[in-house]
Design an enzyme around this catalytic site. Sequence first.
Site, PDB file in Angstrom:
ATOM      1  N   HIS A 412       0.808  -1.219   0.000  1.00 14.98           N
ATOM      2  CA  HIS A 412       0.000   0.000   0.000  1.00 14.98           C
ATOM      3  C   HIS A 412       0.840   1.268   0.000  1.00 14.98           C
ATOM      4  O   HIS A 412       0.306   2.368  -0.135  1.00 14.98           O
ATOM      5  CB  HIS A 412      -0.931  -0.013   1.214  1.00 14.98           C
ATOM      6  CG  HIS A 412      -2.224   0.719   0.984  1.00 14.98           C
ATOM      7  ND1 HIS A 412      -2.594   1.224  -0.234  1.00 14.98           N
ATOM      8  CD2 HIS A 412      -3.242   1.036   1.828  1.00 14.98           C
ATOM      9  CE1 HIS A 412      -3.777   1.814  -0.143  1.00 14.98           C
ATOM     10  NE2 HIS A 412      -4.179   1.719   1.102  1.00 14.98           N
ATOM     11  N   ASP A 416      -2.437   1.880  -4.467  1.00 19.38           N
ATOM     12  CA  ASP A 416      -3.667   2.206  -3.745  1.00 19.38           C
ATOM     13  C   ASP A 416      -4.750   1.191  -4.091  1.00 19.38           C
ATOM     14  O   ASP A 416      -4.610   0.382  -5.009  1.00 19.38           O
ATOM     15  CB  ASP A 416      -4.133   3.619  -4.099  1.00 19.38           C
ATOM     16  CG  ASP A 416      -3.157   4.686  -3.619  1.00 19.38           C
ATOM     17  OD1 ASP A 416      -2.548   4.483  -2.551  1.00 19.38           O
ATOM     18  OD2 ASP A 416      -3.001   5.700  -4.322  1.00 19.38           O
TER      19      ASP A 416
END
Length: 440
Positions: A412, A416
């Site tokens: 992450h 995204d």
Amino acid sequence: MAKVEVVMPQMGESITTGTITKWHKNVGEVIELDAILLEISTDKVESEIPSPIHGKIVELLYPEGATVDVGRPIAIIEDDLNAAVSAPSAKPAAAAAPAKAEAAPAQTTAPAAAPVAAPAQVEDEGGFRFYTPLVKAMAKDAGIALSELKNISGSGAGGRVNKSDLEAYIANRGKGGAAVSAPAAKPAAAAPAPTAAPSGVSETRPSGRVEIVAMDNMRKAIAKNMVASKQTSPHVNSIDEIDMTNLVKARNKIKDEFKKREGINLTFSHFVLYAIVQALKEHPLVNASIEGDNIVIKKDIHLGCAVAVPGNGLVVPVIKNAGDLNLTGIARQLDILANKARTKKLTMDDLSGGTYTFTNNGSFGTLIATPVILQPQVGIFCTGVIKKRVMVMEDDAIAIRHMMYGTHTYDHRLIDGELGSKFLASVKHHLETMNPENLI
């Protein structure tokens, strides 16, 4: 007369250490060029290491069971067979040490590329004595000067002081004990017990009907790398169900012909790998890594594929330039790598350079899994078992379909939720619309 240092090789990308599991030669023995000198293991592979020259073994610098930094000397071979060997001809104390012995912490304090000059030879008043780098490092950590070290009785070949001798001496030091040769309990100062409980956690011994089994070297290395990956990357998982019905039917039609032509069983993993390649072409940011504050986008797709090796954990050989291969090419390369993995013939090149990884937990009957990212990559794709399920179709009809869950696990820091989910949707689309007959 020339002496050649054999160093711990790097057996894969991100591998920094290797564990010596077996020496095939003793000090004083002659070894042929490319003859097996030792066996090592890492979290990815177990491998036999050949001799780089034809010569005589002068020193084996670490015992079996020792974990050594990549690039550090582990043996010295003399290529002038007419010259006298400068060490006792019997197997060194290092090889006589228990196979479970581990390298002392001081081994890793020096840079991996540090040269070892006269690695086991020290001059004292009585002439030359031989000490392995491990013994010298342990003595330095314990504050034992050469003048004190030379007075310790050795139980190794030629009276050499080995690891057990030094541990026993340190344990009796300060108690009025003289130099000893019998092993004593391992002191905490020499090498902290690997099973020590973390700070603030109570350590208790199990009671009742239990069995305690020591981790092998590969399992310890896997554990270390998995923890490091979780500490490095914030893992996020996007999961979707994939309708494999059309692929199941198509595979049933062509698998026998494919096996006859290629000598390879056509599996669903081949289709998934091909679909991942197409998705990586469409979303190149997933085929990347992070170096500091920089994003390194890889232009070539080198696809890792996890292969279970019975009794030896998991290895991840890499299909190089998978973006240039069709479905048949991917199947051929995976078959070659899988066979090499099962016969322990993988090379460093086979295990390095991966840019994205696939793992198939469905082969074990698992429905869904959330894998751990293989650093320094930023994503891994996992598939579950294909099962028949009753599904509601777009026209509200009820049908029995072959369904499979796919998981895209991603870092992450870079990827995204939007990109992670789009990548998963791309893999799903290619699997559901693929026509294998046009791809092989």
